[in-house]
Write an enzyme that holds these catalytic residues in place. Structure first.
Site, PDB file in Angstrom:
ATOM      1  N   ASN A  12      69.575  34.091  32.202  1.00  0.00           N
ATOM      2  CA  ASN A  12      68.532  33.815  33.200  1.00  0.00           C
ATOM      3  C   ASN A  12      68.951  32.813  34.276  1.00  0.00           C
ATOM      4  OD1 ASN A  12      66.474  35.546  32.044  1.00  0.00           O
ATOM      5  ND2 ASN A  12      66.394  34.076  30.370  1.00  0.00           N
ATOM      6  N   ARG A  19      62.832  30.960  40.830  1.00  0.00           N
ATOM      7  CA  ARG A  19      61.627  30.761  40.005  1.00  0.00           C
ATOM      8  C   ARG A  19      61.662  29.356  39.418  1.00  0.00           C
ATOM      9  NH1 ARG A  19      61.944  36.179  37.734  1.00  0.00           N
ATOM     10  NH2 ARG A  19      61.967  37.489  39.592  1.00  0.00           N
ATOM     11  N   TYR A  24      63.714  23.560  37.360  1.00  0.00           N
ATOM     12  CA  TYR A  24      65.166  23.750  37.516  1.00  0.00           C
ATOM     13  C   TYR A  24      65.706  23.432  38.910  1.00  0.00           C
ATOM     14  CZ  TYR A  24      64.492  26.085  33.049  1.00  0.00           C
ATOM     15  OH  TYR A  24      64.172  26.357  31.751  1.00  0.00           O
ATOM     16  N   ASN A  76      76.615  25.635  30.364  1.00  0.00           N
ATOM     17  CA  ASN A  76      75.156  25.672  30.290  1.00  0.00           C
ATOM     18  C   ASN A  76      74.807  27.013  29.654  1.00  0.00           C
ATOM     19  OD1 ASN A  76      72.422  25.712  30.479  1.00  0.00           O
ATOM     20  ND2 ASN A  76      72.313  25.150  32.649  1.00  0.00           N
ATOM     21  N   ALA A  79      69.191  29.440  27.024  1.00  0.00           N
ATOM     22  CA  ALA A  79      68.444  29.467  25.759  1.00  0.00           C
ATOM     23  C   ALA A  79      69.346  29.672  24.541  1.00  0.00           C
ATOM     24  CB  ALA A  79      67.380  30.564  25.823  1.00  0.00           C
ATOM     25  N   GLU A 100      78.615  20.147  27.343  1.00  0.00           N
ATOM     26  CA  GLU A 100      77.309  20.813  27.427  1.00  0.00           C
ATOM     27  C   GLU A 100      76.579  20.290  28.673  1.00  0.00           C
ATOM     28  OE1 GLU A 100      74.527  19.495  24.423  1.00  0.00           O
ATOM     29  OE2 GLU A 100      73.368  21.362  24.552  1.00  0.00           O
ATOM     30  N   HIS A 102      72.951  20.702  31.114  1.00  0.00           N
ATOM     31  CA  HIS A 102      71.609  21.256  31.342  1.00  0.00           C
ATOM     32  C   HIS A 102      71.007  20.670  32.611  1.00  0.00           C
ATOM     33  CE1 HIS A 102      71.505  23.217  27.493  1.00  0.00           C
ATOM     34  NE2 HIS A 102      71.894  22.094  26.920  1.00  0.00           N
ATOM     35  N   ARG A 109      61.145  18.446  26.529  1.00  0.00           N
ATOM     36  CA  ARG A 109      60.437  19.719  26.603  1.00  0.00           C
ATOM     37  C   ARG A 109      60.007  20.187  25.202  1.00  0.00           C
ATOM     38  NH1 ARG A 109      63.736  23.610  30.349  1.00  0.00           N
ATOM     39  NH2 ARG A 109      61.719  24.676  30.301  1.00  0.00           N
TER      40      ARG A 109
HETATM   41  O1  CA2 Z   1      67.906  22.958  31.587  1.00  0.00           O
HETATM   42  C1  CA2 Z   1      68.768  23.827  31.406  1.00  0.00           C
HETATM   43  O2  CA2 Z   1      69.781  23.910  32.078  1.00  0.00           O
HETATM   44  C2  CA2 Z   1      68.524  24.900  30.333  1.00  0.00           C
HETATM   45  O3  CA2 Z   1      69.787  25.258  29.786  1.00  0.00           O
HETATM   46  C3  CA2 Z   1      67.902  26.087  31.039  1.00  0.00           C
HETATM   47  C4  CA2 Z   1      67.531  27.209  30.084  1.00  0.00           C
HETATM   48  C5  CA2 Z   1      66.678  26.680  28.940  1.00  0.00           C
HETATM   49  O4  CA2 Z   1      66.424  27.714  28.009  1.00  0.00           O
HETATM   50  C6  CA2 Z   1      67.327  25.515  28.237  1.00  0.00           C
HETATM   51  O5  CA2 Z   1      66.453  25.042  27.247  1.00  0.00           O
HETATM   52  C7  CA2 Z   1      67.651  24.406  29.207  1.00  0.00           C
HETATM   53  C8  CA2 Z   1      66.755  28.293  30.820  1.00  0.00           C
HETATM   54  C9  CA2 Z   1      67.489  28.884  31.950  1.00  0.00           C
HETATM   55  C10 CA2 Z   1      66.544  29.793  32.660  1.00  0.00           C
HETATM   56  O6  CA2 Z   1      66.784  29.681  34.013  1.00  0.00           O
HETATM   57  C11 CA2 Z   1      65.778  30.052  34.851  1.00  0.00           C
HETATM   58  C12 CA2 Z   1      65.980  29.791  36.183  1.00  0.00           C
HETATM   59  C13 CA2 Z   1      65.013  30.098  37.084  1.00  0.00           C
HETATM   60  C14 CA2 Z   1      63.834  30.688  36.662  1.00  0.00           C
HETATM   61  C15 CA2 Z   1      63.648  30.958  35.326  1.00  0.00           C
HETATM   62  C16 CA2 Z   1      64.613  30.649  34.421  1.00  0.00           C
END
Ligand code: CA2
Length: 144
Positions: A12, A19, A24, A76, A79, A100, A102, A109
């Site tokens: 994602n 989004r 993010y 990164n 999920a 790692e 993020h 969270r």
């Molecule tokens: O904070 C981060 O970088 C995460 O790795 C992002 C992941 C999340 O599952 C981790 O817990 C933390 C999610 C990435 C999804 O990216 C999106 C970007 C734009 C819109 C929706 C999702």
């Protein structure tokens, strides 16, 4: 020869900048790649930036980082961070340092984001600074 730093992005993250900017940020993955490439130039490093929505690709790329003699990996895993024993095993299996990364701070969270299989195997973690998390992780690589 310039040392290459793999920057691997999981599921994602191709949607970045489109989004949920409140979580993010506004930068796209291409924007982040551009910032990293500029900074890498100053540090005498080269960036190889990749994204996949498939866990196995990330495992293959970790192996490739070791095989190609990459200096380090910024990972990164999205999920998969919180679910993937395969990524834990792959990081443990290679000698290449893995950091790692993020954008958000998973510890602020939901509870299910508090466990990190990646973090249990990685050299260190940078989280919570938006796109700057990647830049800070690259600085850390330059100091290894
Ligand atoms: O904070 C981060 O970088 C995460 O790795 C992002 C992941 C999340 O599952 C981790 O817990 C933390 C999610 C990435 C999804 O990216 C999106 C970007 C734009 C819109 C929706 C999702």
């Amino acid at each position: 020869m310039t040392q290459v730093v793999f920057v691997l992005n999981g599921p994602n993250l191709n949607l970045l900048g489109m989004r949920e900017p409140e979580i993010y940020g506004d930068d796209t993955l291409d924007d982040i790649a551009g910032m990293l490439e500029d900074r890498a130039l100053d540090l005498g490093l080269e960036i190889d930036m990749r994204q996949s929505n498939h866990e196995g690709h990330l495992v293959d790329w970790l192996h490739e980082a070791q095989g190609s003699g990459a200096r380090a990996v910024l990972l990164n895993a999205g999920a998969y961070t919180h679910t993937s024993v395969a990524l834990y095993d792959a990081i443990k299996a290679i000698r290449t340092p893995v950091i790692e990364v993020h954008l958000s701070n998973p510890h602020k969270r939901e509870e299910f984001r508090h466990k990190s299989f990646v973090g249990m195997a990685a050299l260190g973690t940078v989280a919570g600074f938006g796109a700057s998390s990647y830049l800070l992780a690259l600085e850390a690589v330059a100091r290894l």
